[in-house]
Design an enzyme around this catalytic site. Structure first.
Site, PDB file in Angstrom:
ATOM      1  CD  GLU A  43      60.491 -11.585  -2.446  1.00 14.41           C
ATOM      2  OE1 GLU A  43      61.724 -11.475  -2.216  1.00 14.41           O
ATOM      3  OE2 GLU A  43      59.622 -11.451  -1.555  1.00 14.41           O
ATOM      4  CB  CYS A  52      51.220 -12.210  -4.601  1.00 18.83           C
ATOM      5  SG  CYS A  52      51.540 -10.651  -3.776  1.00 18.83           S
ATOM      6  CD  GLU A  54      48.036 -14.612  -2.287  1.00 19.31           C
ATOM      7  OE1 GLU A  54      49.187 -14.490  -2.765  1.00 19.31           O
ATOM      8  OE2 GLU A  54      47.693 -14.079  -1.222  1.00 19.31           O
TER       9      GLU A  54
HETATM   10  N1  THU Z   1      53.062 -12.024  -0.826  1.00 20.91           N
HETATM   11  C1  THU Z   1      52.312 -12.974  -1.435  1.00 20.91           C
HETATM   12  O1  THU Z   1      52.833 -13.830  -2.159  1.00 20.91           O
HETATM   13  N2  THU Z   1      50.975 -12.968  -1.212  1.00 20.91           N
HETATM   14  C2  THU Z   1      50.325 -12.066  -0.420  1.00 20.91           C
HETATM   15  O2  THU Z   1      49.106 -12.070  -0.357  1.00 20.91           O
HETATM   16  C3  THU Z   1      51.104 -11.123   0.386  1.00 20.91           C
HETATM   17  C4  THU Z   1      52.530 -10.973  -0.004  1.00 20.91           C
HETATM   18  C5  THU Z   1      54.520 -12.027  -1.064  1.00 20.91           C
HETATM   19  C6  THU Z   1      54.997 -10.890  -1.939  1.00 20.91           C
HETATM   20  C7  THU Z   1      56.443 -10.765  -1.488  1.00 20.91           C
HETATM   21  O3  THU Z   1      57.231 -11.673  -2.235  1.00 20.91           O
HETATM   22  C8  THU Z   1      56.432 -11.208  -0.048  1.00 20.91           C
HETATM   23  O4  THU Z   1      55.206 -11.888   0.156  1.00 20.91           O
HETATM   24  C9  THU Z   1      56.534 -10.065   0.940  1.00 20.91           C
HETATM   25  O5  THU Z   1      55.553  -9.109   0.710  1.00 20.91           O
END
Ligand code: THU
Length: 132
Positions: A43, A52, A54
């Site tokens: 983040e 994210c 992935e």
């Molecule tokens: N997030 C992911 O890492 N992968 C996803 O497919 C959905 C969301 C993370 C992004 C952010 O840091 C946190 O989850 C909340 O959205």
């Protein structure tokens, strides 16, 4: 069932950098040669810059020279299995719609998806005009 790929996704969850959402996500990609590449969410104070798990795994794998993927394991702090966000589906689709996605919830439940089903009518390089 013990699976090294799921274990890798669970292990990298501890490295997630999620001070804002407090929602940690761990992913692990399995390449066609059996290599496992983990990624976690990263983040940022500028919220739109969040990466994210992935997409972090895809970027790490490509940087290591991998472009052919068999499976993705996904874990998070949510009790139930989560599915990849839309942006990550698109990024994963670049490398093949046959990808199997195994998502594991914090309470142990598992769901298996095919990327093709999560992203129907995907826009891919085949849709680009010749020469693009
Ligand atoms: N997030 C992911 O890492 N992968 C996803 O497919 C959905 C969301 C993370 C992004 C952010 O840091 C946190 O989850 C909340 O959205």
């Amino acid at each position: 069932m013990s699976d090294r790929l799921i274990d890798a996704a669970k292990a990298v969850l501890a490295r997630a950098y999620a001070p804002y959402s407090k929602f940690r996500v761990g992913a692990a990609l399995e390449t066609t040669d059996g290599t496992i590449v983990p990624g976690c969410n990263v983040e940022n104070a500028s919220f739109g810059a969040v990466i994210c798990a992935e997409r972090a795994a895809v970027a790490a794998a490509v940087a290591q020279g991998h472009r052919a993927f068999r499976r993705l394991a996904l874990t998070s702090d949510a009790p139930d299995p989560v599915a990849p966000c839309g942006l990550c589906r698109q990024v994963l689709a670049e490398f093949g719609l046959d990808l199997e996605i195994i998502s594991v919830g914090a309470t142990g439940g598992r769901v298996i998806y095919r990327l093709r089903d999560l992203l129907p009518h995907a826009f891919t390089r085949d849709d680009l005009p010749e020469g693009a």
